[in-house]
Design an enzyme around this catalytic site. Structure first.
Site, PDB file in Angstrom:
ATOM      1  N   GLU A 109     -34.049  27.044  11.865  1.00  0.00           N
ATOM      2  CA  GLU A 109     -32.620  26.788  11.748  1.00  0.00           C
ATOM      3  C   GLU A 109     -32.445  25.269  11.212  1.00  0.00           C
ATOM      4  O   GLU A 109     -31.240  25.031  10.554  1.00  0.00           O
ATOM      5  CB  GLU A 109     -32.116  26.757  13.276  1.00  0.00           C
ATOM      6  CG  GLU A 109     -31.984  28.028  14.085  1.00  0.00           C
ATOM      7  CD  GLU A 109     -30.985  28.686  13.311  1.00  0.00           C
ATOM      8  OE1 GLU A 109     -30.036  28.379  12.574  1.00  0.00           O
ATOM      9  OE2 GLU A 109     -31.071  30.136  13.442  1.00  0.00           O
ATOM     10  N   TYR A 131     -24.427  23.492  16.945  1.00  0.00           N
ATOM     11  CA  TYR A 131     -24.834  24.775  16.331  1.00  0.00           C
ATOM     12  C   TYR A 131     -26.229  25.103  16.744  1.00  0.00           C
ATOM     13  O   TYR A 131     -26.659  26.032  17.340  1.00  0.00           O
ATOM     14  CB  TYR A 131     -24.472  24.914  14.703  1.00  0.00           C
ATOM     15  CG  TYR A 131     -25.368  26.002  14.368  1.00  0.00           C
ATOM     16  CD1 TYR A 131     -24.731  27.350  14.615  1.00  0.00           C
ATOM     17  CD2 TYR A 131     -26.463  26.079  13.825  1.00  0.00           C
ATOM     18  CE1 TYR A 131     -25.662  28.501  14.083  1.00  0.00           C
ATOM     19  CE2 TYR A 131     -27.271  27.065  13.247  1.00  0.00           C
ATOM     20  CZ  TYR A 131     -26.945  28.277  13.479  1.00  0.00           C
ATOM     21  OH  TYR A 131     -27.526  29.392  13.017  1.00  0.00           O
ATOM     22  N   ASP A 187     -22.080  29.875  12.974  1.00  0.00           N
ATOM     23  CA  ASP A 187     -22.353  29.358  11.552  1.00  0.00           C
ATOM     24  C   ASP A 187     -21.353  29.869  10.762  1.00  0.00           C
ATOM     25  O   ASP A 187     -20.195  30.452  11.242  1.00  0.00           O
ATOM     26  CB  ASP A 187     -23.682  29.958  11.206  1.00  0.00           C
ATOM     27  CG  ASP A 187     -23.947  31.129  11.161  1.00  0.00           C
ATOM     28  OD1 ASP A 187     -22.909  32.015  11.182  1.00  0.00           O
ATOM     29  OD2 ASP A 187     -24.954  31.743  10.532  1.00  0.00           O
TER      30      ASP A 187
END
Ligand code: SF4
Length: 350
Positions: A35, A118, A136
């Site tokens: 990520e 996020y 996202d």
């Protein structure tokens, strides 16, 4: 919508190097590493970096124990070096504060270096199957279309986040998060959404209204400003090149660079810029052409000044000499690799 999307995911999920196989629990270290790497770049660009990192540092403890310079070097080319420094800091924090195990709540994840809203939601959902909603760009697009939200981005972010959270089911939230990302990446694509094969077509407001491809709307971006600077390619008679380490904070912090003048919109005349050189070789040669590089917030144009100095010239404070054939051992960011290529081409062509 959740059951339909999960059923679609069970048949069409993407195979990704960091993704657990069906029925298996994802490794939080793998999820976190991927990520962080994936922020603002593509799966294709990250793939090789991810595999290399994992082969070299198989656990978060291994990464925490690695010298920062090795991590920056391995990161070189992925851009956004603050992220690599935070990656290293975060690995150390996981070892020191959590005994080498990533915490499983969004709140505890958010307290770690380099983990924002996020990423905390993505790790909580994907690695721990917590009810969390990572939003996202792919998910923003899907949600804007499902509900025909036409508020332009970035103002729409909060509205889209709330709408996405409402869709997240109690069961399999981790798979749901990945399913939403996959749908955005493979079906609900930016220019030509494949509504004919979309599991959410029934009930999609943008599709019904015929405006899917126009969403999400965006506020027009201002053009990137252009900054100018001068890079100093100084070679000693024994073939060593003068390099410098940038300060830790700020753009390309901690990375190695070919020394350069400040990068400014008004780059100033060459003689003034040359005053920023770490030493005065007593004669510069301006190499033909420019080195151009695009950063997120500006475009850079560097003129390269080259000079030779006698063997035995000491390195001024903050700089060091490196033999040309050992430049690859240093964590040079992409823009500086371009400077090196430009300088070597100039030398070979001289
Ligand atoms: Fe996207 Fe079309 Fe599916 Fe709506 S129906 S979510 S616009 S692919």
């Amino acid at each position: 919508m959740a059951p339909r999307l999960l059923a679609w995911y069970d048949r069409h999920r993407r195979t990704l190097p960091w993704r657990a196989l069906p029925g298996q629990r994802a490794d939080p270290y793998h999820v976190w590493l991927s990520e962080i790497m994936l922020q603002q770049t593509t799966v294709a660009a990250v793939d090789a970096y991810y595999r290399r990192f994992l082969a070299r540092w198989p656990t978060v403890g291994d990464l925490a124990a690695a010298p920062l310079d090795d991590v920056l070097h391995a990161w070189a080319g992925l851009g956004y070096y603050a992220r690599a420094r935070n990656l290293h800091k975060c690995a150390q924090a996981v070892v020191e504060r959590h005994d080498g195990r990533f915490p499983d709540s969004e709140a505890a994840l958010l307290a770690l270096p380099g983990i924002g809203t996020y990423t905390a939601a993505a790790i909580a959902a994907i690695a721990f199957d917590r009810k969390a909603t990572p939003v996202d760009g792919n998910v923003e697009r899907v949600v804007a279309r499902l509900f025909a939200i036409d508020t332009p981005l970035p103002a729409a972010k909060q509205e889209l986040r709330i709408a996405a959270a409402r869709l997240t089911p109690e069961g399999r939230p981790g798979d749901f998060a990945q399913a939403s990302m996959d749908l955005g990446a493979t079906v609900c694509t930016p220019r030509s959404p494949l509504c004919m094969v979309c599991p959410l077509a029934e009930g999609c407001a943008a599709r019904a209204a015929g405006i899917a491809a126009a969403l999400p709307r965006r506020t027009a971006k201002a053009a990137r400003p252009r900054r100018l600077g001068v890079a100093f390619w100084i070679v000693r008679a024994d073939g060593a090149v003068l390099l410098r380490r940038r300060v830790e904070k700020g753009l390309l912090g901690g990375m190695t660079e070919v020394p350069s003048s400040p990068w400014q919109e008004d780059g100033g005349a060459l003689p003034e810029a040359a005053a920023h050189a770490p030493l005065d070789p007593g004669g510069w040669r301006s190499l033909p052409g420019l080195v151009r590089h695009v950063f997120t917030h500006f475009e850079l144009e560097l003129t390269v000044l080259a000079a030779e100095v006698p063997a035995g010239t000491p390195a001024p404070g903050g700089t060091f000499w490196v033999p040309i054939d050992r430049l690859v051992e240093h964590a040079l960011p992409s823009v500086m690799k371009k400077v090196v290529r430009h300088a070597l081409a100039g030398r070979d062509g001289a």
